[in-house]
Scaffold this motif. Structure first.
Motif, PDB file in Angstrom:
ATOM      1  N   ARG A  10       0.833  -1.205   0.000  1.00 40.31           N
ATOM      2  CA  ARG A  10       0.000   0.000   0.000  1.00 40.31           C
ATOM      3  C   ARG A  10       0.867   1.254   0.000  1.00 40.31           C
ATOM      4  NH1 ARG A  10      -4.901  -0.877   4.403  1.00 40.31           N
ATOM      5  NH2 ARG A  10      -5.959  -2.591   3.330  1.00 40.31           N
ATOM      6  N   GLY A  11       0.274   2.324  -0.515  1.00 42.92           N
ATOM      7  CA  GLY A  11       0.927   3.615  -0.443  1.00 42.92           C
ATOM      8  C   GLY A  11       1.888   3.865  -1.592  1.00 42.92           C
ATOM      9  N   PRO A  12       2.577   4.999  -1.568  1.00 39.97           N
ATOM     10  CA  PRO A  12       3.542   5.337  -2.620  1.00 39.97           C
ATOM     11  C   PRO A  12       4.683   4.329  -2.662  1.00 39.97           C
ATOM     12  CG  PRO A  12       3.020   7.263  -1.261  1.00 39.97           C
ATOM     13  CD  PRO A  12       2.438   6.070  -0.565  1.00 39.97           C
ATOM     14  N   PRO A  13       5.361   4.237  -3.808  1.00 41.96           N
ATOM     15  CA  PRO A  13       6.464   3.252  -3.923  1.00 41.96           C
ATOM     16  C   PRO A  13       7.544   3.448  -2.873  1.00 41.96           C
ATOM     17  CG  PRO A  13       5.870   4.143  -6.084  1.00 41.96           C
ATOM     18  CD  PRO A  13       5.111   4.940  -5.082  1.00 41.96           C
ATOM     19  N   GLU A  14       7.859   4.718  -2.545  1.00 44.65           N
ATOM     20  CA  GLU A  14       8.899   4.968  -1.549  1.00 44.65           C
ATOM     21  C   GLU A  14       8.520   4.384  -0.190  1.00 44.65           C
ATOM     22  OE1 GLU A  14       8.964   8.000  -4.749  1.00 44.65           O
ATOM     23  OE2 GLU A  14       7.445   7.217  -3.384  1.00 44.65           O
ATOM     24  N   LEU A  15       7.243   4.562   0.195  1.00 40.28           N
ATOM     25  CA  LEU A  15       6.803   4.025   1.487  1.00 40.28           C
ATOM     26  C   LEU A  15       6.705   2.505   1.454  1.00 40.28           C
ATOM     27  CD1 LEU A  15       4.078   6.630   2.559  1.00 40.28           C
ATOM     28  CD2 LEU A  15       6.395   6.357   3.422  1.00 40.28           C
ATOM     29  N   ARG A  16       6.351   1.950   0.299  1.00 39.78           N
ATOM     30  CA  ARG A  16       6.326   0.482   0.212  1.00 39.78           C
ATOM     31  C   ARG A  16       7.735  -0.081   0.389  1.00 39.78           C
ATOM     32  NH1 ARG A  16       2.592   1.396  -4.171  1.00 39.78           N
ATOM     33  NH2 ARG A  16       4.206   0.893  -5.714  1.00 39.78           N
ATOM     34  N   ARG A  17       8.719   0.582  -0.252  1.00 38.54           N
ATOM     35  CA  ARG A  17      10.094   0.112  -0.076  1.00 38.54           C
ATOM     36  C   ARG A  17      10.562   0.304   1.364  1.00 38.54           C
ATOM     37  NH1 ARG A  17      10.638   2.636  -5.233  1.00 38.54           N
ATOM     38  NH2 ARG A  17      11.500   4.532  -4.271  1.00 38.54           N
ATOM     39  N   LEU A  18      10.139   1.423   1.984  1.00 40.65           N
ATOM     40  CA  LEU A  18      10.496   1.649   3.386  1.00 40.65           C
ATOM     41  C   LEU A  18       9.884   0.590   4.284  1.00 40.65           C
ATOM     42  CD1 LEU A  18      11.763   3.399   5.603  1.00 40.65           C
ATOM     43  CD2 LEU A  18       9.679   4.796   5.585  1.00 40.65           C
ATOM     44  N   ALA A  19       8.608   0.236   4.039  1.00 46.60           N
ATOM     45  CA  ALA A  19       7.966  -0.801   4.843  1.00 46.60           C
ATOM     46  C   ALA A  19       8.671  -2.143   4.680  1.00 46.60           C
ATOM     47  CB  ALA A  19       6.489  -0.917   4.450  1.00 46.60           C
ATOM     48  N   ALA A  20       9.076  -2.453   3.445  1.00 45.26           N
ATOM     49  CA  ALA A  20       9.782  -3.722   3.225  1.00 45.26           C
ATOM     50  C   ALA A  20      11.130  -3.723   3.951  1.00 45.26           C
ATOM     51  CB  ALA A  20       9.973  -3.943   1.722  1.00 45.26           C
ATOM     52  N   SER A  21      11.858  -2.606   3.874  1.00 45.29           N
ATOM     53  CA  SER A  21      13.147  -2.528   4.575  1.00 45.29           C
ATOM     54  C   SER A  21      12.958  -2.616   6.083  1.00 45.29           C
ATOM     55  CB  SER A  21      13.850  -1.215   4.214  1.00 45.29           C
ATOM     56  OG  SER A  21      14.105  -1.138   2.835  1.00 45.29           O
ATOM     57  N   PHE A  22      11.897  -1.947   6.594  1.00 42.39           N
ATOM     58  CA  PHE A  22      11.635  -2.008   8.029  1.00 42.39           C
ATOM     59  C   PHE A  22      11.306  -3.429   8.465  1.00 42.39           C
ATOM     60  CE2 PHE A  22       8.564  -2.067  11.486  1.00 42.39           C
ATOM     61  CZ  PHE A  22       9.235  -1.353  12.468  1.00 42.39           C
ATOM     62  N   THR A  23      10.516  -4.129   7.666  1.00 39.62           N
ATOM     63  CA  THR A  23      10.143  -5.498   8.027  1.00 39.62           C
ATOM     64  C   THR A  23      11.376  -6.389   8.078  1.00 39.62           C
ATOM     65  OG1 THR A  23       7.966  -5.183   7.012  1.00 39.62           O
ATOM     66  CG2 THR A  23       8.688  -7.445   7.400  1.00 39.62           C
ATOM     67  N   ARG A  24      12.268  -6.244   7.089  1.00 40.88           N
ATOM     68  CA  ARG A  24      13.492  -7.048   7.108  1.00 40.88           C
ATOM     69  C   ARG A  24      14.363  -6.695   8.309  1.00 40.88           C
ATOM     70  NH1 ARG A  24      13.394  -5.712   1.576  1.00 40.88           N
ATOM     71  NH2 ARG A  24      15.057  -4.170   1.905  1.00 40.88           N
ATOM     72  N   THR A  25      14.466  -5.388   8.590  1.00 40.10           N
ATOM     73  CA  THR A  25      15.276  -4.968   9.745  1.00 40.10           C
ATOM     74  C   THR A  25      14.687  -5.490  11.046  1.00 40.10           C
ATOM     75  OG1 THR A  25      15.921  -2.963   8.556  1.00 40.10           O
ATOM     76  CG2 THR A  25      16.248  -2.980  10.941  1.00 40.10           C
ATOM     77  N   ALA A  26      13.343  -5.388  11.176  1.00 35.37           N
ATOM     78  CA  ALA A  26      12.686  -5.866  12.395  1.00 35.37           C
ATOM     79  C   ALA A  26      12.879  -7.369  12.571  1.00 35.37           C
ATOM     80  CB  ALA A  26      11.201  -5.519  12.351  1.00 35.37           C
ATOM     81  N   ALA A  27      12.767  -8.115  11.459  1.00 32.71           N
ATOM     82  CA  ALA A  27      12.978  -9.565  11.558  1.00 32.71           C
ATOM     83  C   ALA A  27      14.405  -9.880  12.000  1.00 32.71           C
ATOM     84  CB  ALA A  27      12.671 -10.222  10.210  1.00 32.71           C
TER      85      ALA A  27
END
Length: 467
Positions: free
Chosen positions: A216-233
């Protein structure tokens, strides 16, 4: 955030609309007035030429009918004077001005000098705003009459007002469209940011149970969410590994240390008496190593676990720990006293109050000489309840007090077998509950270890889950 984005869109669009519509409306109003004045002035000029021709050919009887015909066709008022400023005709039905001398009126006086005049005035009789055009009727340089045409501005003002209303309606429609589109766009942008905020709060509390949606959201935020998820994991994996290490180490290190101590003690019957001091020193170092390992593991569990502070009765815990340590203090001929008013409940890590008081009393007892007193004082500070543990030992210089909460730090002139982890654990437990610990010189010598707590009655200030 949605509200702020929407307000920014509306503010920008409102600024653009005002910058476009206000100048356009102003130019339109000025243009309409210019066209209207030109039309009225041109009509007055034509009528003055006709009237001048009638006067020149001595047909003045036709002038009233001519003025009335023009007034009816244009919806105006026509006043005609001769070359001396005497009113010849006035188309107003209630006019009583015929025969009067108007040469003193500014526009008539100007026209009598062959200079046309025009402008906007307020008609005292109709109480309306009108436009007048006063034109001299000349032929060959000879002035024979003056024509004044007065037209009401009601129709013009209505057209201008309708134009302003149309502009306002168009602007309002644009703003409504901007609100609808801006709200959708703001929600589209803000929703993944809120999801990231919630996920960050979950991760700060120790466990990410609801990762943000990466679709969801703009591409930049989608990439940020993906990076955050990997970092959190990755962080959760590291935290689980550290927790597992702390748990395993607590079991794996106890056994060999205990076995090492038993083996050293078993050497005692077989050693020469002159070697026994070395054996006692070795056993003491093993004991100190065991306490250090336990302290490190306790700090590791404290830092790597999600901790939710809870309400605890500070007065009851102080009384209980003072009673327990009194027996140990009596062996060194040291007294423990409790003073100060009851301070009630405070926020504390589960079991943290006991560890804080035990560490502070242990440190105070280590430096107290026989016959001295350790005082536990409760007080109401400016920011909440306070606990002071005051000893009558040698105290600490300022530089040492600043470093006392560093791990493994011990004063250079100390001879005790401390691990340098007691005060860091006190600081960690205190901060985890939203409080603070500090060391101050005690009046008359010694050290005043003060712990500031947050009162649990202040529900709106409840400390966040700490790590």
């Amino acid at each position: 955030m949605t509200r702020r984005l929407l307000l920014s869109y509306l503010s920008l669009m409102l600024f653009v609309l005002l910058a476009l519509e206000v100048p356009f409306g102003y130019v339109y109003a000025r243009g309409e007035l210019s066209r209207f004045s030109h039309t009225v002035g041109q009509g007055a000029a034509v009528l003055s030429e006709v009237c001048e021709d009638r006067i020149e050919h001595r047909r003045t009887a036709d002038i009233p009918a001519l003025a009335r015909s023009y007034a009816r066709s244009t919806g105006s008022r026509v006043v005609i004077t001769n070359r001396d400023g005497i009113v010849l005709t006035d188309t107003r039905t209630t006019a009583t001005t015929i025969g009067r001398n108007w040469s003193a009126q500014p526009d008539i006086a100007s026209a009598l000098r062959s200079r046309p005049a025009s402008g906007t005035i307020h008609d005292s009789e109709t109480r309306a705003e009108v436009f007048f055009a006063t034109t001299p009727g000349t032929s060959g340089g000879t002035l024979r009459c003056v024509v004044r045409v007065i037209c009401p501005l009601t129709a013009l003002n209505e057209r201008v007002r309708d134009a302003w209303l149309a502009l306002a309606g168009a602007g309002l429609g644009v703003l409504v469209a901007v609100i609808v589109i801006g709200f959708s766009l703001a929600r589209w942008v803000a929703r993944p940011i809120r999801a990231l905020e919630e996920a960050t709060a979950q991760l700060a509390d120790g466990r990410l149970t609801d990762p943000p949606d990466t679709g969801r959201g703009p591409p930049e935020l989608r990439r940020l969410a993906a990076s955050f998820t990997r970092t959190a994991a990755r962080l959760q994996h590291l935290l689980r590994a550290q927790e597992a290490f702390a748990s395993e180490a607590s079991h794996q290190l106890k056994t060999p240390l205990t076995a090492l101590r038993l083996r050293l003690e078993n050497f005692e019957p077989h050693l020469h008496p002159r070697a026994r001091p070395s054996l006692d020193a070795a056993v003491g170092e093993v004991e100190r190593l065991g306490r250090m390992v336990q302290g490190l593991l306790a700090l590791a569990r404290l830092e790597n676990s999600a901790i939710t502070p809870e309400s605890a009765d500070l007065d009851a815990v102080v009384a209980d720990r003072a009673a327990m340590w009194t027996a140990f203090a009596a062996e060194q001929s040291v007294d423990i006293t409790v003073t100060g008013p009851d301070v009630g409940h405070v926020w504390a890590v589960p079991g943290g109050l006991e560890q804080i008081i035990d560490n502070l009393l242990s440190n105070a007892l280590r430096v107290s000489s026989p016959g001295s007193v350790i005082t536990l004082t409760r007080a109401h500070g400016s920011d909440g309840p306070e606990l002071h543990v005051v000893d009558q030992g040698p105290g600490m210089p300022e530089t040492s007090r600043h470093r006392a909460f560093d791990r493994f730090w011990r004063a250079c002139d100390t001879n005790d077998d401390g691990t340098g982890l007691g005060l860091p654990m006190v600081q960690q437990l205190t901060l985890a509950a939203g409080g603070e610990a500090a060391l101050h010189p005690a009046p008359g010598g010694g050290l005043d270890a003060v712990v500031h707590f947050r009162p649990s009655s202040m529900a709106r200030h409840r400390p966040r889950t700490a790590r």
